[in-house]
Motif scaffolding. Structure first.
Motif, PDB file in Angstrom:
ATOM      1  N   VAL A 121      -5.585   5.864  -0.685  1.00 41.61           N
ATOM      2  CA  VAL A 121      -4.413   6.264   0.097  1.00 41.61           C
ATOM      3  C   VAL A 121      -3.511   7.130  -0.774  1.00 41.61           C
ATOM      4  O   VAL A 121      -3.017   6.667  -1.801  1.00 41.61           O
ATOM      5  CB  VAL A 121      -3.619   5.039   0.604  1.00 41.61           C
ATOM      6  N   ALA A 122      -3.323   8.394  -0.375  1.00 37.77           N
ATOM      7  CA  ALA A 122      -2.355   9.260  -1.041  1.00 37.77           C
ATOM      8  C   ALA A 122      -1.002   9.020  -0.392  1.00 37.77           C
ATOM      9  O   ALA A 122      -0.842   9.222   0.815  1.00 37.77           O
ATOM     10  CB  ALA A 122      -2.771  10.718  -0.901  1.00 37.77           C
ATOM     11  N   ALA A 123      -0.026   8.582  -1.173  1.00 41.72           N
ATOM     12  CA  ALA A 123       1.257   8.135  -0.605  1.00 41.72           C
ATOM     13  C   ALA A 123       2.421   8.900  -1.229  1.00 41.72           C
ATOM     14  O   ALA A 123       2.726   8.727  -2.410  1.00 41.72           O
ATOM     15  CB  ALA A 123       1.432   6.638  -0.834  1.00 41.72           C
ATOM     16  N   ARG A 124       3.042   9.728  -0.423  1.00 38.82           N
ATOM     17  CA  ARG A 124       4.240  10.449  -0.855  1.00 38.82           C
ATOM     18  C   ARG A 124       5.327  10.253   0.198  1.00 38.82           C
ATOM     19  O   ARG A 124       5.151  10.601   1.360  1.00 38.82           O
ATOM     20  CB  ARG A 124       3.936  11.937  -1.037  1.00 38.82           C
ATOM     21  N   ASN A 125       6.421   9.646  -0.200  1.00 34.27           N
ATOM     22  CA  ASN A 125       7.513   9.328   0.728  1.00 34.27           C
ATOM     23  C   ASN A 125       7.032   8.469   1.900  1.00 34.27           C
ATOM     24  O   ASN A 125       7.323   8.736   3.058  1.00 34.27           O
ATOM     25  CB  ASN A 125       8.170  10.607   1.259  1.00 34.27           C
ATOM     26  N   GLU A 126       6.291   7.428   1.580  1.00 39.76           N
ATOM     27  CA  GLU A 126       5.718   6.550   2.603  1.00 39.76           C
ATOM     28  C   GLU A 126       6.085   5.088   2.369  1.00 39.76           C
ATOM     29  O   GLU A 126       5.320   4.183   2.723  1.00 39.76           O
ATOM     30  CB  GLU A 126       4.187   6.697   2.629  1.00 39.76           C
ATOM     31  N   ALA A 127       7.263   4.814   1.790  1.00 39.24           N
ATOM     32  CA  ALA A 127       7.647   3.442   1.451  1.00 39.24           C
ATOM     33  C   ALA A 127       7.583   2.518   2.660  1.00 39.24           C
ATOM     34  O   ALA A 127       7.169   1.358   2.552  1.00 39.24           O
ATOM     35  CB  ALA A 127       9.055   3.428   0.846  1.00 39.24           C
ATOM     36  N   GLY A 128       7.984   3.019   3.829  1.00 43.19           N
ATOM     37  CA  GLY A 128       8.019   2.176   5.023  1.00 43.19           C
ATOM     38  C   GLY A 128       6.670   1.842   5.605  1.00 43.19           C
ATOM     39  O   GLY A 128       6.576   1.010   6.523  1.00 43.19           O
ATOM     40  N   ASN A 129       5.594   2.463   5.090  1.00 42.27           N
ATOM     41  CA  ASN A 129       4.257   2.202   5.622  1.00 42.27           C
ATOM     42  C   ASN A 129       3.394   1.332   4.714  1.00 42.27           C
ATOM     43  O   ASN A 129       2.301   0.915   5.115  1.00 42.27           O
ATOM     44  CB  ASN A 129       3.518   3.526   5.865  1.00 42.27           C
ATOM     45  N   ILE A 130       3.843   1.074   3.504  1.00 42.13           N
ATOM     46  CA  ILE A 130       2.991   0.389   2.518  1.00 42.13           C
ATOM     47  C   ILE A 130       2.580  -1.004   3.003  1.00 42.13           C
ATOM     48  O   ILE A 130       1.389  -1.360   2.963  1.00 42.13           O
ATOM     49  CB  ILE A 130       3.700   0.297   1.152  1.00 42.13           C
ATOM     50  N   ASP A 131       3.523  -1.812   3.457  1.00 40.88           N
ATOM     51  CA  ASP A 131       3.181  -3.168   3.898  1.00 40.88           C
ATOM     52  C   ASP A 131       2.218  -3.142   5.073  1.00 40.88           C
ATOM     53  O   ASP A 131       1.295  -3.962   5.166  1.00 40.88           O
ATOM     54  CB  ASP A 131       4.451  -3.931   4.278  1.00 40.88           C
ATOM     55  N   ASN A 132       2.447  -2.198   6.000  1.00 46.33           N
ATOM     56  CA  ASN A 132       1.563  -2.060   7.161  1.00 46.33           C
ATOM     57  C   ASN A 132       0.141  -1.726   6.743  1.00 46.33           C
ATOM     58  O   ASN A 132      -0.835  -2.253   7.289  1.00 46.33           O
ATOM     59  CB  ASN A 132       2.088  -0.958   8.084  1.00 46.33           C
ATOM     60  N   ILE A 133       0.008  -0.831   5.771  1.00 49.94           N
ATOM     61  CA  ILE A 133      -1.327  -0.446   5.307  1.00 49.94           C
ATOM     62  C   ILE A 133      -2.060  -1.655   4.744  1.00 49.94           C
ATOM     63  O   ILE A 133      -3.223  -1.928   5.083  1.00 49.94           O
ATOM     64  CB  ILE A 133      -1.222   0.672   4.249  1.00 49.94           C
ATOM     65  N   ILE A 134      -1.390  -2.394   3.883  1.00 48.10           N
ATOM     66  CA  ILE A 134      -2.039  -3.541   3.238  1.00 48.10           C
ATOM     67  C   ILE A 134      -2.436  -4.598   4.257  1.00 48.10           C
ATOM     68  O   ILE A 134      -3.533  -5.173   4.194  1.00 48.10           O
ATOM     69  CB  ILE A 134      -1.113  -4.126   2.154  1.00 48.10           C
TER      70      ILE A 134
END
Length: 424
Positions: free
Chosen positions: A193-206
């Motif tokens: 997962v390439a994550a840039r400015n995605e803090a609000g999606n991290i928990d959802n992804i996991i």
């Protein structure tokens, strides 16, 4: 004439078989092709052994099928020896050129033995299926088999690959793969997962990326975020000690750079890309896993343009651009791509490592990471299949894609790929 023709033929074969690959010409009818290719081994089919071909990347058959009394039995013997990674490059000659070939034989411009089989495209495809091979790509080449300065280059490089003109081509080049035998074991997956400015999606992804193999890992590569994405990743890693979660900061810029870093960190058999914006639902990843683990294909590409998508998922002009580039790249690559820009792509780590080792042919030109993989997979002759997904609206953050700037970059890449893969 012969020297020019075999030089052309060697160029088409070298599109797939790189200098580092082991290439065997089976039942060579003359030495010219091997001389033009350089470093290629010649071997009679009746002396082929499993030990000879287990490390072979490509087996070349130049016109052999025209002379075989039992093509099915011939290819069947080959299938019993080859490995799943081996590719067949089968060259046949068009029946439209039969009178010219017969005249060339009568004039002593070629070998005396006349072809007994004149196989249509459907015949070759059928023989491959009967012997557990699968056609991956077909090209029609060479409209002018003799050299006239400038004119031959214009006709053979730029006109022969075009849809109408290629029906007149002398040479058909088929790339086929062995249909793999189903494996008893289930491979594990590295989801990058390439994550840039995605803090609000991290928990959802996991929480939404579920286990597919027995020992999967989830790799996040953070790319210079202005929000607290990096801090959120570090916390998430500590909060989920039961999951194999790796985090890293990318060294360069762009999604392509982040994906390459994630793939370099990966340790599992299958590599997957998941976009951090969650517009491709993580719940769809098992569909990709099933397609590659079953051997249906070796490169799995997502397609957002089959099912209806959510209202704000893709703007109208973006959709038109996607459809245009899909058609254009399908022509250039010789395999169907309905949606080249879907971020979810899957291949085995073994094939990725082979792709990366030969990246210099294209160079590190791709800021997206999509076309680096697509072009490499096409050149390697990997079997491609698309998995349709339902494209979702982004619920957090803003897109990192610039419609006009990135659209212009795609046009440049289309021209670049055309010169490297189609008009050669």
């Amino acid at each position: 004439m012969r020297k020019y023709f075999y030089r052309l033929l060697s160029n088409y074969i070298r599109l797939y078989a790189r200098p580092s690959d082991r290439v065997i010409e089976v039942d060579p009818v003359s030495p010219e092709l091997r001389e033009a290719l350089s470093g290629v081994e010649g071997m009679a089919s009746d002396s082929l052994q499993a030990a000879d071909v287990e490390s072979a990347d490509y087996l070349v058959f130049n016109g052999n099928l025209h002379f075989e009394g039992d093509v099915q039995a011939y290819l069947g013997r080959v299938r019993a020896l080859v490995q799943d990674r081996t590719r067949l490059v089968v060259i046949t000659y068009s029946a439209l050129w039969r009178p010219v070939i017969q005249l060339a034989t009568a004039l002593g411009l070629r070998r005396k033995t006349l072809e007994s089989n004149w196989l249509a495209h459907g015949d070759v495809d059928n023989f491959l299926k009967l012997t557990d091979f699968e056609l991956v790509r077909r090209d029609s080449r060479v409209v002018m088999p003799f050299y006239v300065p400038l004119l031959s280059t214009l006709v053979n490089r730029y006109l022969a690959p075009l849809p109408v003109v290629r029906a007149l081509a002398l040479v058909n080049v088929y790339v086929a793969r062995p249909i793999p035998v189903a494996q008893a074991s289930r491979p594990s997956v590295s989801v990058v997962v390439a994550a840039r400015n995605e803090a609000g999606n991290i928990d959802n992804i996991i929480s939404r990326v579920k286990a597919m193999g027995p020992d999967d890992e989830l790799i996040f590569v953070e790319g210079g975020s202005s929000d607290d994405t990096w801090e959120r990743l570090l916390r998430a890693k500590d909060e989920h000690p039961d999951r194999q979660i790796l985090v890293a900061k990318q060294d360069g810029k762009g999604k392509g750079d982040a994906v390459r870093k994630g793939f370099a960190m990966a340790s599992k058999d299958i590599l997957m890309i998941l976009d951090a914006d969650l517009t491709v639902p993580p719940e769809d990843l098992p569909k990709f896993y099933g397609a590659i683990a079953s051997g249906k294909a070796e490169f799995i590409n997502g397609s957002r343009l089959v099912y209806p998508m959510e209202k704000e998922a893709m703007r109208f002009l973006n959709m038109l651009g996607n459809r245009f580039f899909a058609s254009a790249f399908s022509f250039v690559l010789g395999q169907r791509f309905k949606d080249t820009l879907c971020g979810t792509k899957v291949l085995t780590r073994e094939n990725y490592e082979r792709l990366a080792a030969n990246r210099s042919y294209f160079g590190e030109f791709d800021p997206f990471g999509d076309f680096d993989l697509i072009f490499g997979a096409s050149r390697m002759g990997l079997k491609v299949i698309e998995v349709p997904i339902t494209y979702r609206e982004r619920t957090y953050g803003e897109t990192n894609i610039s419609r006009w700037r990135h659209g212009a970059m795609l046009l440049v890449m289309l021209v670049f790929a055309s010169r490297k893969l189609k008009f050669i």
